[in-house]
Structures are given as structure tokens and as C-alpha cells.
Design an enzyme around this catalytic site. Structure first.
Site, PDB file in Angstrom:
ATOM      1  N   LYS A   8       0.811  -1.215   0.000  1.00 47.20           N
ATOM      2  CA  LYS A   8       0.000   0.000   0.000  1.00 47.20           C
ATOM      3  C   LYS A   8       0.852   1.276   0.000  1.00 47.20           C
ATOM      4  O   LYS A   8       0.489   2.276  -0.622  1.00 47.20           O
ATOM      5  CB  LYS A   8      -0.931  -0.007   1.210  1.00 47.20           C
ATOM      6  N   TYR A  64      -8.559  10.280   8.231  1.00 46.63           N
ATOM      7  CA  TYR A  64      -9.834   9.569   8.162  1.00 46.63           C
ATOM      8  C   TYR A  64     -10.896  10.531   7.642  1.00 46.63           C
ATOM      9  O   TYR A  64     -11.094  11.619   8.196  1.00 46.63           O
ATOM     10  CB  TYR A  64     -10.223   9.048   9.543  1.00 46.63           C
ATOM     11  N   LEU A  65     -11.551  10.123   6.554  1.00 44.33           N
ATOM     12  CA  LEU A  65     -12.604  10.953   5.973  1.00 44.33           C
ATOM     13  C   LEU A  65     -13.940  10.580   6.589  1.00 44.33           C
ATOM     14  O   LEU A  65     -14.258   9.400   6.744  1.00 44.33           O
ATOM     15  CB  LEU A  65     -12.634  10.761   4.454  1.00 44.33           C
ATOM     16  N   LYS A  82     -17.833  -5.124  -0.018  1.00 43.09           N
ATOM     17  CA  LYS A  82     -18.879  -4.564  -0.866  1.00 43.09           C
ATOM     18  C   LYS A  82     -20.050  -5.524  -0.984  1.00 43.09           C
ATOM     19  O   LYS A  82     -19.857  -6.739  -1.085  1.00 43.09           O
ATOM     20  CB  LYS A  82     -18.312  -4.278  -2.259  1.00 43.09           C
ATOM     21  N   GLU A  99      -8.876   2.512  -6.861  1.00 41.26           N
ATOM     22  CA  GLU A  99      -9.935   2.775  -5.889  1.00 41.26           C
ATOM     23  C   GLU A  99      -9.679   4.080  -5.142  1.00 41.26           C
ATOM     24  O   GLU A  99      -8.547   4.372  -4.753  1.00 41.26           O
ATOM     25  CB  GLU A  99     -10.050   1.602  -4.916  1.00 41.26           C
ATOM     26  N   ARG A 147      -6.218  -6.851 -10.946  1.00 43.03           N
ATOM     27  CA  ARG A 147      -6.943  -8.063 -11.349  1.00 43.03           C
ATOM     28  C   ARG A 147      -8.350  -7.684 -11.786  1.00 43.03           C
ATOM     29  O   ARG A 147      -8.754  -6.515 -11.720  1.00 43.03           O
ATOM     30  CB  ARG A 147      -7.028  -9.036 -10.176  1.00 43.03           C
ATOM     31  N   VAL A 156     -14.787  -8.365  -8.749  1.00 47.12           N
ATOM     32  CA  VAL A 156     -16.068  -9.071  -8.626  1.00 47.12           C
ATOM     33  C   VAL A 156     -17.166  -8.310  -9.368  1.00 47.12           C
ATOM     34  O   VAL A 156     -18.011  -8.892 -10.046  1.00 47.12           O
ATOM     35  CB  VAL A 156     -16.455  -9.238  -7.137  1.00 47.12           C
TER      36      VAL A 156
END
Length: 447
Positions: A116, A202-203, A237, A275, A291, A294
Site C-alpha cells: 500500500k 480519516y474521511l 462490498k 480505488e 486483477r 467481482v
């Protein structure tokens, strides 16, 4: 073009890849554990190979067994789907070392985006907007306190190798930081074997917006708009739609161009998803998934493309079949992830399907590998189907989803269909006024 592809996955995604291959005239090899001997993807593939007992570590994650299955069957390429080995850079290297083709990005790009911190640094250098936070890993509590003094509270402590919400803890104020820091490190060590963490602002009420990108590995890339994945439970999700109810055409073009140019500059090959958290008109990068996602069917619906077939084309060395100018979105699409889980606890509910009936009609797609009499094994993810609808407008798509859910029958195991029946009655969902915290709060009220 490949003559034979091995599908290194199971369930609905394995069947999805098989269908794409058959339309392209490519033979398929299904691999399976003993628990999946009667799975639909095994029944439909041209060939099948048992690669081990039920535990994934001894079957779907067994690299030697998968490579052996390729050698036995003569498969030239491997499609990993999502999950399992799809973002395992070491596996990709082994595939390439055996003279096989991995249908996806290079091991270098998977490694780059798998960490990350490195991913964030790379994206920042490529002009992608990022969440304010630490410049890298934070090794000690004292260092975390220094970063907190610069970034401010609330902030979130995240595992550098994290995913699925693991190794992620919120500190609303200075009094929460020590526990959040230690807990995140402990969870990260247990889940990923790596306790390195970093800090981000943090939002409060963001949406989760992701941009679908696609590159040819030769410096060309496009974007296929955004998906709104804000309805989440425990960072997983459950409901996705495209386009987002809060993103206009100009904003879509702007952030899409930034993302496409970024992946083009690193010669990225195949499908990827960048994202973001989105709040008050600003995008903040959180991670890139190297990748297939889903939720890729909602993008396929509004752009009328087959992303899996495009992955195969590019992996075979062919050019992309579309340019950015060809990609004009039409209508609205929604996907519901249906899991074999017992509500309201969301505990897994494996067992035998007594009756299964898939909905149909205009604009309805059901991606599932279950059938009457199929036994859902207890060893794997609880996802058993994805119901996707497409219509000219969002309101029509919601109406179509309500109708399709009323037709869908899954009898024999508990599942999450009642959740979506209830959600469709909520004014906030109908109007598109929700954020990443909305579903958790709604579930807490309903319990």
C-alpha cells in the site's frame, strides 16, 4: 491466440471465464478440489484436473499442482480470476518461468501495487490524488504520534499489506492512537505475516468510487468510467452500481483521464481498478487492484464490452479492441452480491440447494454456478451469485432489480436476498444518498 486456457479458480468467476473462452473458440481446463468435483465449471469445461483436497492451501493455492495441471493438459495460459492467486507476484513469476502466459499484469506491477505504501508513492508521482498521511511505514508509536500531529485526527491506521478491512483501525483522537496502532499491527502480523502499518487522514462521510482501467502493456491505456461501491459491510462490498449517482460526465472524464494516463506511463497490461475515497468533490487514492473485480459486470453492461475477453486478447499480444473514443457509457447498471449467509449475523450457511431459479428478461444477468442439488461447501467464500441489471436510467434499473429479485429462487440455504429486498425500500438508496458508513449504521438500527 491461445488454443487452451487453464482457469485457476472456482465458482461463478470460473464459469464466467469459461464462457468468455468458449465465445473466442478457446478450449478450457478446470482445476478443482475434491470438494468441487461436481461444480458447474468442472462440468462445463473441456477438461478438468483435481488439484487437491478441500482446503484452499492444498488445492487452489497450490502453485505446483496448478503448474502440473497445465503441463498435463497442454494449457498455454492461466486465468486467475479474482482472489486466490490472482495478485500473487511470485506465482506470476513461476508461470512465466515455465513458459506459460499469465492473463493479467506483470509480476512487477502486482508487486508494486500490492504494497500500500509503495502504491501510494507511485500513484502520487503519477499525478493521482492521494489521502494525506505518513510518507511510508510507521515503525513505532512515537513515530505514529508525530505523524498524527501533522495530519490531525481522526486518522486511520492501516496495514501496508492489508485487504478486506483487516489490519485497519480508527483513532478518533489522541487517546485512541496507542490501541489502534498496536491492534492494527497485531492483526496485520496474524493475517499477512507483516506488521508494518501507515497512517492516513480519516474521511468522515466518503463514498467508495473506483475507476476501471485497461492497458495494453505498451504505453496505451483507457478508462471505463467509475463504479460506486459505497454500500459495504465490514469493508466488504455488497451492492455496486455504475455510473455513480454523484459523479457527472465532466468529473468522470477528468479522473478517468488521470487514471488512464497513470497506468499508461507504467506500461500496465490488462484490467486494473484504481480505488478512491470521494468526499466534497475530491478523490483520494486508496489502492489499486491488479486483477478482475467481482463487480466488473456493471461496467460491461454500460460499456457493452467483455472485459475478460479483452484480458485474453491483450495477454495474447493483440491490441485492445477499443479506443477511449469508442467507450461511451449507456444507461445504468446495478449488481447485488448474494451470499450463502444467515441473517442478521451474516454467518456462513453452506448446504444443499433444493431449488434454484434464475430471473430473466430484458437487462437481467445472473452470474452463478449453483444448480438444483448443488452442495455449497464450507471451505470457501460464501458468494453464490451476482444479480446484475441494466436499464436506461437509474430509476428503471432499481425497478428492474426489484422485479428480478422477486423472481430469484434459492431454496435450501439461508442467503442474503432479504437484505436487498429491504434496502430497495430505503429512501436513501432510492435517491443515491449514501456513503461507506451508511449500511453499517442501517444494519445497527435494524438489528
Amino acid at each position: 491466440m491461445f488454443k487452451k486456457i487453464l482457469i485457476a479458480n472456482r465458482g461463478e468467476i470460473a464459469l464466467r471465464i469459461h464462457r468468455a473462452c468458449k465465445e473466442m473458440g478457446i478450449a478450457t481446463v478446470a482445476v478443482h478440489s475434491t470438494a468441487d468435483a461436481h461444480a458447474m465449471h468442472v462440468r462445463m469445461a473441456d477438461e478438468s484436473v483435481c488439484i487437491g483436497p478441500p482446503p484452499a492451501t492444498q488445492s487452489y493455492l497450490s502453485v505446483p499442482n496448478i503448474i502440473s495441471a497445465c503441463e498435463i493438459t497442454g494449457a498455454e495460459a492461466i486465468h486467475p480470476g479474482y482472489g486466490f492467486l490472482s495478485e500473487n507476484a511470485a506465482f506470476v513469476q513461476i508461470v512465466e518461468d515455465h513458459g506459460l502466459t499469465f492473463i493479467g499484469p506483470t509480476s512487477e506491477h502486482i508487486r508494486l501495487m500490492g504494497d500500500k505504501i509503495t502504491a501510494k508513492e507511485t500513484m502520487r508521482d503519477l499525478g493521482v490524488p492521494c489521502v494525506p498521511g505518513s510518507d511510508g511505514g510507521v515503525p513505532t508509536l512515537a513515530a505514529a504520534q508525530r505523524v498524527a500531529g501533522e495530519v490531525g485526527f481522526p486518522l486511520i491506521v492501516k496495514a501496508t499489506a492489508g485487504g478486506g478491512g483487516r489490519g485497519m483501525k480508527l483513532a478518533r483522537g489522541p487517546e485512541d492512537l496507542a490501541q489502534a496502532f498496536q491492534t492494527a499491527r497485531s492483526e496485520a502480523k496474524a493475517a499477512f505475516g507483516n506488521d508494518e502499518v501507515y497512517l492516513e487522514r480519516y474521511l468522515g462521510r466518503p463514498r467508495h468510487i473506483e475507476i476501471q482501467v485497461f492497458g495494453d502493456g505498451k504505453g496505451h491505456a483507457v478508462h471505463l468510467g467509475e463504479r460506486d461501491c459505497s454500500l459495504q459491510r465490514r469493508h466488504q462490498k455488497v451492492f455496486e452500481e455504475a455510473p455513480s449517482p454523484v459523479i457527472d460526465a465532466a468529473t468522470r472524464a477528468r479522473i478517468g483521464k488521470i487514471c488512464a494516463e497513470a497506468v499508461a506511463r507504467i506500461n500496465y497490461a490488462g484490467a486494473g481498478t484504481i480505488e478512491f475515497l470521494y468526499e466534497d468533490g475530491e478523490f483520494f487514492f486508496i489502492e489499486m487492484n491488479t486483477r478482475l473485480q467481482v463487480e466488473h459486470p456493471v461496467t460491461e453492461a454500460i460499456y457493452d464490452v467483455d472485459i475478460v475477453q479483452e484480458q485474453i486478447r491483450v495477454a495474447a499480444g493483440l491490441p485492445m479492441s477499443f479506443t477511449q473514443d469508442d467507450l461511451v457509457p449507456a444507461g445504468h447498471a446495478i449488481e447485488c452480491r448474494i451470499n450463502a449467509e444467515r441473517l442478521p449475523q451474516f454467518t456462513p450457511s453452506p448446504g444443499r440447494i433444493r431449488t434454484y431459479y434464475a430471473p430473466g428478461g430484458l437487462g437481467v444477468r445472473m452470474d452463478s454456478a449453483i444448480y438444483d442439488g448443488y452442495v455449497i461447501p464450507p471451505y470457501y467464500d460464501s458468494l453464490i451469485g451476482k444479480l446484475i441489471v441494466h436499464a436506461r436510467t437509474r430509476d428503471l434499473a432499481l425497478a428492474r432489480l426489484r422485479r428480478a429479485l422477486s423472481e430469484l429462487i434459492i431454496d435450501g440455504v439461508d442467503n442474503t436476498m432479504p437484505l436487498f429486498h429491504a434496502l430497495l425500500d430505503e429512501p436513501d438508496l432510492q435517491s443515491g444518498r449514501y456513503d461507506i458508513h451508511w449500511l453499517e449504521k442501517w444494519l445497527a438500527r435494524e438489528s
